[in-house]
Design a protein around this motif. Structure first.
Motif, short mmCIF file in Angstrom:
data_model
loop_
_atom_site.label_atom_id
_atom_site.label_comp_id
_atom_site.label_asym_id
_atom_site.label_seq_id
_atom_site.Cartn_x
_atom_site.Cartn_y
_atom_site.Cartn_z
N LEU A 66 26.77 -11.37 1.79
CA LEU A 66 26.48 -10.11 1.83
C LEU A 66 25.19 -9.38 0.37
O LEU A 66 24.63 -8.38 0.70
N ALA A 67 25.76 -10.54 -0.70
CA ALA A 67 25.70 -9.41 -2.06
C ALA A 67 23.88 -9.97 -1.77
O ALA A 67 22.51 -9.45 -2.32
N ALA A 68 22.93 -10.92 -1.00
CA ALA A 68 21.98 -11.41 -0.87
C ALA A 68 21.16 -10.37 0.32
O ALA A 68 19.81 -10.30 -0.34
N ARG A 69 21.49 -10.52 1.06
CA ARG A 69 20.15 -9.61 1.94
C ARG A 69 19.43 -9.19 1.24
O ARG A 69 18.52 -8.91 2.07
N PRO A 70 19.96 -7.71 0.64
CA PRO A 70 19.04 -6.57 -0.41
C PRO A 70 17.92 -7.44 -0.64
O PRO A 70 16.75 -6.84 -1.07
N HIS A 71 18.13 -8.35 -0.96
CA HIS A 71 17.04 -9.36 -1.87
C HIS A 71 16.12 -10.34 -1.18
O HIS A 71 15.32 -10.98 -1.34
N ALA A 72 16.71 -9.85 -0.31
CA ALA A 72 15.59 -11.56 0.37
C ALA A 72 15.29 -11.38 1.86
O ALA A 72 14.86 -10.21 2.90
N GLY A 73 13.70 -11.87 1.59
CA GLY A 73 12.36 -11.61 2.88
C GLY A 73 13.10 -12.46 4.05
O GLY A 73 13.43 -11.84 4.93
N VAL A 74 14.09 -13.78 3.24
CA VAL A 74 14.70 -14.27 4.70
C VAL A 74 15.59 -15.53 3.75
O VAL A 74 15.19 -15.53 2.91
N LEU A 75 16.54 -15.59 4.52
CA LEU A 75 17.73 -15.86 3.40
C LEU A 75 18.38 -17.13 4.60
O LEU A 75 18.74 -17.45 5.69
N GLY A 76 18.51 -18.14 3.39
CA GLY A 76 19.17 -19.78 4.37
C GLY A 76 20.05 -19.74 3.95
O GLY A 76 20.77 -19.49 2.13
N HIS A 77 21.02 -21.09 4.13
CA HIS A 77 22.24 -21.34 3.04
C HIS A 77 21.67 -23.14 3.52
O HIS A 77 20.85 -23.46 4.17
N VAL A 78 22.92 -24.00 2.99
CA VAL A 78 22.45 -25.59 2.23
C VAL A 78 23.98 -26.34 3.14
O VAL A 78 23.44 -27.53 3.17
#
Length: 251
Positions: A66-78
Motif C-alpha cells: 500500500l505504501a509502495a504502490r504510488p512509487h512503482a511503475g510495477v510492483l512485485g514481491h518475492v
C-alpha cells in the motif's frame, strides 16, 4: 508511471526490505547493470522507480505494498506463498539465502513467476533471466503445494539433518556434520538422478525391522521418537513403491 516494456540496463528497481534476500537481490541486480535503489527498510521513504520489489515478511506485504504502490511503475514481491492480491507480479527464487552470497548465487536456479497481467508476468520473467535464473510459472491455485515442496526440500531437511547431527554426536573425536555431509551430498545426487524409490537404502528398504527398532530406541533417548516414527512410516511407503523401469541396453 508506466510499466516498463523491457528491462534494459538502466531500468530503476527499488528493493524494499533489507533482510537476507533483499541484500542479495540488490547486489545481483546491480551486477546485471540495473539502477538499483536500496535496499530500504520498511519504515523508510520509498523512492519512485520503474519496478519496486518487496522483500519483506509475508505478513507485511499488504501494508508495505500500500505504501509502495504510488512509487512503482510495477510492483512485485518475492514470496513463494503469498498470492498476488496486493502486487502485480511475484518472483520467488527457489533457493535458500544467508544474505552474504555473491551475485552469481542466482545463476542456474529456478524462479517461480506469476503476474496479474501478461505484461507483469513478463517483467518477472525478465528479472529472473537477468539474474541468471530459470523462470517457471506457479499460479495462485498451486502456491501452497509449491511452497510446501520448498519447505520440505530445505526447511524440513534441516530439521532432519539437525536430528542426525544430534544422534551422531556420540561418535568420539569427530565432527558429526563433517562425517554426515558426504552421505547427504551423495544421497541428494542419487535422488536427483533417479528419484527416491530407485535409490532408497537402509534397514527399512531391506525389511530389517530389528535394526529399525534399535534405531528407534536411540532416537527415543533424544526425544526424537515421534519424528522417527513419522519418517519411518513415509519411508515404508517409498520402499513399497516400484522404482521406475530402466531401459535394457540394446544388443
Amino acid at each position: 508511471m508506466q510499466t516498463p516494456s523491457s528491462l534494459a540496463p538502466g531500468t530503476t528497481i527499488a528493493i524494499v526490505g533489507a533482510g537476507r534476500l533483499g541484500r542479495v537481490l540488490a547486489r545481483a541486480l546491480r551486477a546485471a547493470r540495473f539502477d538499483v535503489l536500496g535496499p530500504f527498510g520498511r519504515t523508510e521513504q520509498i523512492p519512485d522507480a520503474d519496478i519496486v520489489v518487496l522483500c519483506v515478511p509475508d505478513a507485511a506485504i499488504a501494508e508495505t505494498a500500500l505504501a509502495a504502490r504510488p512509487h512503482a511503475g510495477v510492483l512485485g514481491h518475492v514470496s513463494g506463498a503469498t498470492p498476488l492480491d496486493d502486487v502485480d507480479f511475484s518472483l520467488h527464487p527457489l533457493q535458500t539465502f544467508t544474505g552474504t552470497e555473491p551475485a552469481e548465487v542466482f545463476h542456474g536456479i529456478g524462479a517461480a513467476v506469476a503476474g496479474r497481467t501478461s505484461a507483469a508476468r513478463e517483467v518477472a520473467e525478465q528479472l529472473a533471466i537477468a539474474l541468471g535464473a530459470r523462470p517457471f510459472p506457479v499460479d495462485d491455485a498451486n502456491r501452497a503445494s509449491y511452497h510446501a515442496a520448498a519447505s520440505f526440500a530445505s526447511n524440513f531437511l534441516l530439521t532432519v539433518l539437525d536430528s542426525a547431527e544430534r544422534l551422531a554426536s556420540s561418535v568420539p573425536g569427530d565432527d558429526a556434520r563433517a562425517l554426515l555431509a558426504p552421505l547427504v551430498r551423495r544421497t541428494v545426487e542419487n535422488w536427483e538422478a533417479s528419484g527416491a524409490p530407485a535409490v532408497l537404502t537402509g534397514p527399512i528398504a531391506r525389511g530389517d525391522e530389528a535394526t529399525v527398532a534399535r534405531q528407534r530406541a536411540a532416537a527415543a533417548e533424544l526425544e526424537l521418537s515421534d519424528l522417527f516414527d513419522a519418517l519411518a512410516a513415509v519411508t515404508r511407503t517409498i520402499a513399497a513403491r516400484p522404482a521406475p523401469a530402466t531401459e535394457e541396453p540394446s544388443t
